[in-house]
Scaffold this motif. Structure first.
Motif, PDB file in Angstrom:
ATOM      1  N   LEU A   5       0.821  -1.219   0.000  1.00  0.00           N
ATOM      2  CA  LEU A   5       0.000   0.000   0.000  1.00  0.00           C
ATOM      3  C   LEU A   5       0.853   1.267   0.000  1.00  0.00           C
ATOM      4  O   LEU A   5       0.314   2.371  -0.081  1.00  0.00           O
ATOM      5  CB  LEU A   5      -0.923   0.002   1.227  1.00  0.00           C
ATOM      6  CG  LEU A   5      -1.918  -1.156   1.323  1.00  0.00           C
ATOM      7  CD1 LEU A   5      -2.726  -1.059   2.602  1.00  0.00           C
ATOM      8  CD2 LEU A   5      -2.858  -1.162   0.111  1.00  0.00           C
ATOM      9  N   PHE A  38      -4.635   7.699   0.520  1.00  0.00           N
ATOM     10  CA  PHE A  38      -5.911   7.270   1.122  1.00  0.00           C
ATOM     11  C   PHE A  38      -6.733   8.500   1.485  1.00  0.00           C
ATOM     12  O   PHE A  38      -6.274   9.339   2.266  1.00  0.00           O
ATOM     13  CB  PHE A  38      -5.648   6.446   2.387  1.00  0.00           C
ATOM     14  CG  PHE A  38      -5.097   5.085   2.106  1.00  0.00           C
ATOM     15  CD1 PHE A  38      -3.746   4.895   1.887  1.00  0.00           C
ATOM     16  CD2 PHE A  38      -5.925   3.975   2.041  1.00  0.00           C
ATOM     17  CE1 PHE A  38      -3.227   3.635   1.611  1.00  0.00           C
ATOM     18  CE2 PHE A  38      -5.419   2.710   1.766  1.00  0.00           C
ATOM     19  CZ  PHE A  38      -4.061   2.541   1.547  1.00  0.00           C
ATOM     20  N   GLU A  51     -10.321  10.159   3.059  1.00  0.00           N
ATOM     21  CA  GLU A  51     -11.546   9.928   3.844  1.00  0.00           C
ATOM     22  C   GLU A  51     -12.685  10.601   3.095  1.00  0.00           C
ATOM     23  O   GLU A  51     -12.587  11.776   2.705  1.00  0.00           O
ATOM     24  CB  GLU A  51     -11.411  10.509   5.252  1.00  0.00           C
ATOM     25  CG  GLU A  51     -12.613  10.137   6.110  1.00  0.00           C
ATOM     26  CD  GLU A  51     -12.474  10.553   7.564  1.00  0.00           C
ATOM     27  OE1 GLU A  51     -12.995   9.842   8.428  1.00  0.00           O
ATOM     28  OE2 GLU A  51     -11.848  11.596   7.838  1.00  0.00           O
ATOM     29  N   ILE A  98     -13.004   4.990   3.590  1.00  0.00           N
ATOM     30  CA  ILE A  98     -11.632   5.354   3.217  1.00  0.00           C
ATOM     31  C   ILE A  98     -11.358   4.711   1.858  1.00  0.00           C
ATOM     32  O   ILE A  98     -11.504   3.490   1.722  1.00  0.00           O
ATOM     33  CB  ILE A  98     -10.596   4.819   4.229  1.00  0.00           C
ATOM     34  CG1 ILE A  98     -10.994   5.117   5.681  1.00  0.00           C
ATOM     35  CG2 ILE A  98      -9.198   5.345   3.899  1.00  0.00           C
ATOM     36  CD1 ILE A  98     -11.007   6.549   6.066  1.00  0.00           C
ATOM     37  N   ALA A  99     -10.975   5.518   0.874  1.00  0.00           N
ATOM     38  CA  ALA A  99     -10.732   4.984  -0.469  1.00  0.00           C
ATOM     39  C   ALA A  99      -9.366   5.414  -0.978  1.00  0.00           C
ATOM     40  O   ALA A  99      -8.860   6.478  -0.619  1.00  0.00           O
ATOM     41  CB  ALA A  99     -11.812   5.478  -1.433  1.00  0.00           C
ATOM     42  N   VAL A 100      -8.786   4.569  -1.810  1.00  0.00           N
ATOM     43  CA  VAL A 100      -7.515   4.908  -2.452  1.00  0.00           C
ATOM     44  C   VAL A 100      -7.808   5.799  -3.659  1.00  0.00           C
ATOM     45  O   VAL A 100      -8.779   5.598  -4.376  1.00  0.00           O
ATOM     46  CB  VAL A 100      -6.791   3.614  -2.906  1.00  0.00           C
ATOM     47  CG1 VAL A 100      -5.652   3.929  -3.869  1.00  0.00           C
ATOM     48  CG2 VAL A 100      -6.263   2.858  -1.692  1.00  0.00           C
ATOM     49  N   ARG A 144      -5.691   6.772  -6.855  1.00  0.00           N
ATOM     50  CA  ARG A 144      -4.443   6.555  -7.585  1.00  0.00           C
ATOM     51  C   ARG A 144      -4.247   7.555  -8.703  1.00  0.00           C
ATOM     52  O   ARG A 144      -3.174   8.068  -8.922  1.00  0.00           O
ATOM     53  CB  ARG A 144      -4.423   5.136  -8.183  1.00  0.00           C
ATOM     54  CG  ARG A 144      -3.075   4.783  -8.803  1.00  0.00           C
ATOM     55  CD  ARG A 144      -3.165   3.512  -9.631  1.00  0.00           C
ATOM     56  NE  ARG A 144      -4.117   3.650 -10.724  1.00  0.00           N
ATOM     57  CZ  ARG A 144      -4.181   2.834 -11.777  1.00  0.00           C
ATOM     58  NH1 ARG A 144      -3.378   1.791 -11.842  1.00  0.00           N
ATOM     59  NH2 ARG A 144      -5.064   3.008 -12.740  1.00  0.00           N
ATOM     60  N   SER A 145      -5.312   7.881  -9.429  1.00  0.00           N
ATOM     61  CA  SER A 145      -5.118   8.652 -10.651  1.00  0.00           C
ATOM     62  C   SER A 145      -6.056   9.843 -10.812  1.00  0.00           C
ATOM     63  O   SER A 145      -5.924  10.620 -11.751  1.00  0.00           O
ATOM     64  CB  SER A 145      -5.314   7.722 -11.858  1.00  0.00           C
ATOM     65  OG  SER A 145      -6.594   7.127 -11.780  1.00  0.00           O
ATOM     66  N   VAL A 168     -17.031   6.459  -5.852  1.00  0.00           N
ATOM     67  CA  VAL A 168     -16.163   5.463  -5.234  1.00  0.00           C
ATOM     68  C   VAL A 168     -16.668   4.070  -5.603  1.00  0.00           C
ATOM     69  O   VAL A 168     -17.840   3.754  -5.389  1.00  0.00           O
ATOM     70  CB  VAL A 168     -16.166   5.620  -3.700  1.00  0.00           C
ATOM     71  CG1 VAL A 168     -15.291   4.559  -3.052  1.00  0.00           C
ATOM     72  CG2 VAL A 168     -15.688   7.012  -3.300  1.00  0.00           C
ATOM     73  N   VAL A 188      -7.048  -3.676  -1.017  1.00  0.00           N
ATOM     74  CA  VAL A 188      -7.799  -2.430  -1.175  1.00  0.00           C
ATOM     75  C   VAL A 188      -9.236  -2.784  -1.516  1.00  0.00           C
ATOM     76  O   VAL A 188      -9.474  -3.645  -2.366  1.00  0.00           O
ATOM     77  CB  VAL A 188      -7.158  -1.570  -2.289  1.00  0.00           C
ATOM     78  CG1 VAL A 188      -8.056  -0.404  -2.652  1.00  0.00           C
ATOM     79  CG2 VAL A 188      -5.778  -1.084  -1.865  1.00  0.00           C
ATOM     80  N   ASP A 189     -10.201  -2.138  -0.845  1.00  0.00           N
ATOM     81  CA  ASP A 189     -11.614  -2.441  -1.095  1.00  0.00           C
ATOM     82  C   ASP A 189     -12.445  -1.223  -1.495  1.00  0.00           C
ATOM     83  O   ASP A 189     -13.674  -1.317  -1.558  1.00  0.00           O
ATOM     84  CB  ASP A 189     -12.240  -3.142   0.121  1.00  0.00           C
ATOM     85  CG  ASP A 189     -12.226  -2.267   1.366  1.00  0.00           C
ATOM     86  OD1 ASP A 189     -11.936  -1.063   1.266  1.00  0.00           O
ATOM     87  OD2 ASP A 189     -12.508  -2.791   2.460  1.00  0.00           O
ATOM     88  N   ALA A 190     -11.784  -0.086  -1.757  1.00  0.00           N
ATOM     89  CA  ALA A 190     -12.522   1.110  -2.187  1.00  0.00           C
ATOM     90  C   ALA A 190     -11.570   2.006  -2.976  1.00  0.00           C
ATOM     91  O   ALA A 190     -10.431   2.214  -2.555  1.00  0.00           O
ATOM     92  CB  ALA A 190     -13.087   1.860  -0.983  1.00  0.00           C
ATOM     93  N   LEU A 191     -12.059   2.538  -4.083  1.00  0.00           N
ATOM     94  CA  LEU A 191     -11.214   3.294  -5.007  1.00  0.00           C
ATOM     95  C   LEU A 191     -11.999   4.475  -5.577  1.00  0.00           C
ATOM     96  O   LEU A 191     -13.144   4.326  -5.994  1.00  0.00           O
ATOM     97  CB  LEU A 191     -10.805   2.363  -6.169  1.00  0.00           C
ATOM     98  CG  LEU A 191      -9.943   2.935  -7.278  1.00  0.00           C
ATOM     99  CD1 LEU A 191      -8.527   3.234  -6.776  1.00  0.00           C
ATOM    100  CD2 LEU A 191      -9.865   1.954  -8.451  1.00  0.00           C
ATOM    101  N   VAL A 192     -11.359   5.646  -5.595  1.00  0.00           N
ATOM    102  CA  VAL A 192     -11.971   6.809  -6.240  1.00  0.00           C
ATOM    103  C   VAL A 192     -11.847   6.614  -7.747  1.00  0.00           C
ATOM    104  O   VAL A 192     -10.742   6.447  -8.259  1.00  0.00           O
ATOM    105  CB  VAL A 192     -11.257   8.107  -5.805  1.00  0.00           C
ATOM    106  CG1 VAL A 192     -11.836   9.305  -6.564  1.00  0.00           C
ATOM    107  CG2 VAL A 192     -11.382   8.308  -4.306  1.00  0.00           C
ATOM    108  N   VAL A 193     -12.987   6.588  -8.452  1.00  0.00           N
ATOM    109  CA  VAL A 193     -12.936   6.323  -9.890  1.00  0.00           C
ATOM    110  C   VAL A 193     -13.329   7.530 -10.747  1.00  0.00           C
ATOM    111  O   VAL A 193     -13.173   7.497 -11.970  1.00  0.00           O
ATOM    112  CB  VAL A 193     -13.796   5.101 -10.287  1.00  0.00           C
ATOM    113  CG1 VAL A 193     -13.274   3.842  -9.607  1.00  0.00           C
ATOM    114  CG2 VAL A 193     -15.264   5.327  -9.971  1.00  0.00           C
TER     115      VAL A 193
END
Lengths: 87, 87, 87, 87, 87
Positions: free
Chosen positions: A19, A24, A26, A41-43, A45-46, A57, A74-79
């Motif tokens: 990680l 990360f 909030e 809480i989401a990652v 990346r881009s 998310v 990881v179980d949550a991602l900003v898309v």
């Protein structure tokens, strides 16, 4: 996907090696145009979402698919960033 | 990921063989800087979180990915300690 | 699957490349024939649901299976329009 | 994992062939040392938990991993008995 | 698994091709022997549950495993009829 507002950056020194380098955020969930008492809480990346922006998310295994890193826990991602909602 | 505070260690003698040796922590979830009435039990393999510390918990299949043990019936994993949140 | 009413279209310019071209709908969940305060954002690829229509939404990994695009970070998909419910 | 108390045995004659022989327990979830109004039905294959015992339940795909039977439609599995929680 | 009562049949003409022929049931969840205000839509392929019957529903990827059709966007499946619960 969930809809929420970025409200903070998580600072975590002691975390999984896989990680390291991930940002990360909030995120406070929004229902019916109102901020709720639920957070996730989401990652990010881009997307480079900033504090105060509204984001989409993706949760669950979709998060790892989006990271293109199926070996990170990881179980949550900003898309995406939400510009507006047309009714 | 979920955010919570470590509040206890689970002692379990009769459990799956594939879970022997794992440390199970009881974690009280935090929403809006407030402890909620929701709890989750998560495995802590490498973070060594102590009672009272705030942690990040990955849920679902992400937990097994992080354990690097896809054959254990685990659905929640401590993946980091939260130092602080920058708003 | 969840049952809900389409209440909006999400406009998002900054999003994952793998999500470009997908239509994101905001859906208000229905329980006991009543609109709730819970919402979900789902992709609509082939159903072409309009504002006000009641739809079935598949969540989790089922969404990617339905999209036939297992590499997109999607966790909710409109899979049908509800004509009526027979009791 | 979730924490709960075993409160009943489910009797089901008409069920999937792949579920024949599995024991289904009704489990009442515990939050903050208090029984809640939430219940889950979980398979108990090897723990032999009895009525009144407190158990750990793994949910989602973890349940099938634990059953070592990835072809059965099971989403919750008793993975251990809780002896006590050290605070 | 979840426990609920069948309360309706969903009629849906415009739906995914891979869902044609499946029967979709509306199920009202039961907690503590009481009907709640939560509902789920589940596919019934082989159990033939009728209105008013109490059923077990498997959710998530377990549903596709049970359908033996991993390419359909289904996240909930009726896996058995509950005869009674022994306490």
């Amino acid at each position: 996907m969930l809809k929420g507002k970025v409200v903070g950056n998580i600072v975590s020194t002691n975390k999984f090696d896989s990680l390291k380098g991930y940002k990360f955020l909030e995120i406070q969930l929004i229902e019916n145009k109102t901020l709720t008492d639920e957070f996730i809480i989401a990652v990010d990346r881009s997307i480079s979402a900033g504090i105060g922006e509204e984001v989409l998310v993706a949760t669950g295994s979709a998060a790892r698919v989006g990271l293109d890193d199926v070996n990170s826990p990881v179980d949550a991602l900003v898309v995406g960033i939400i510009d507006k909602i047309q009714n």
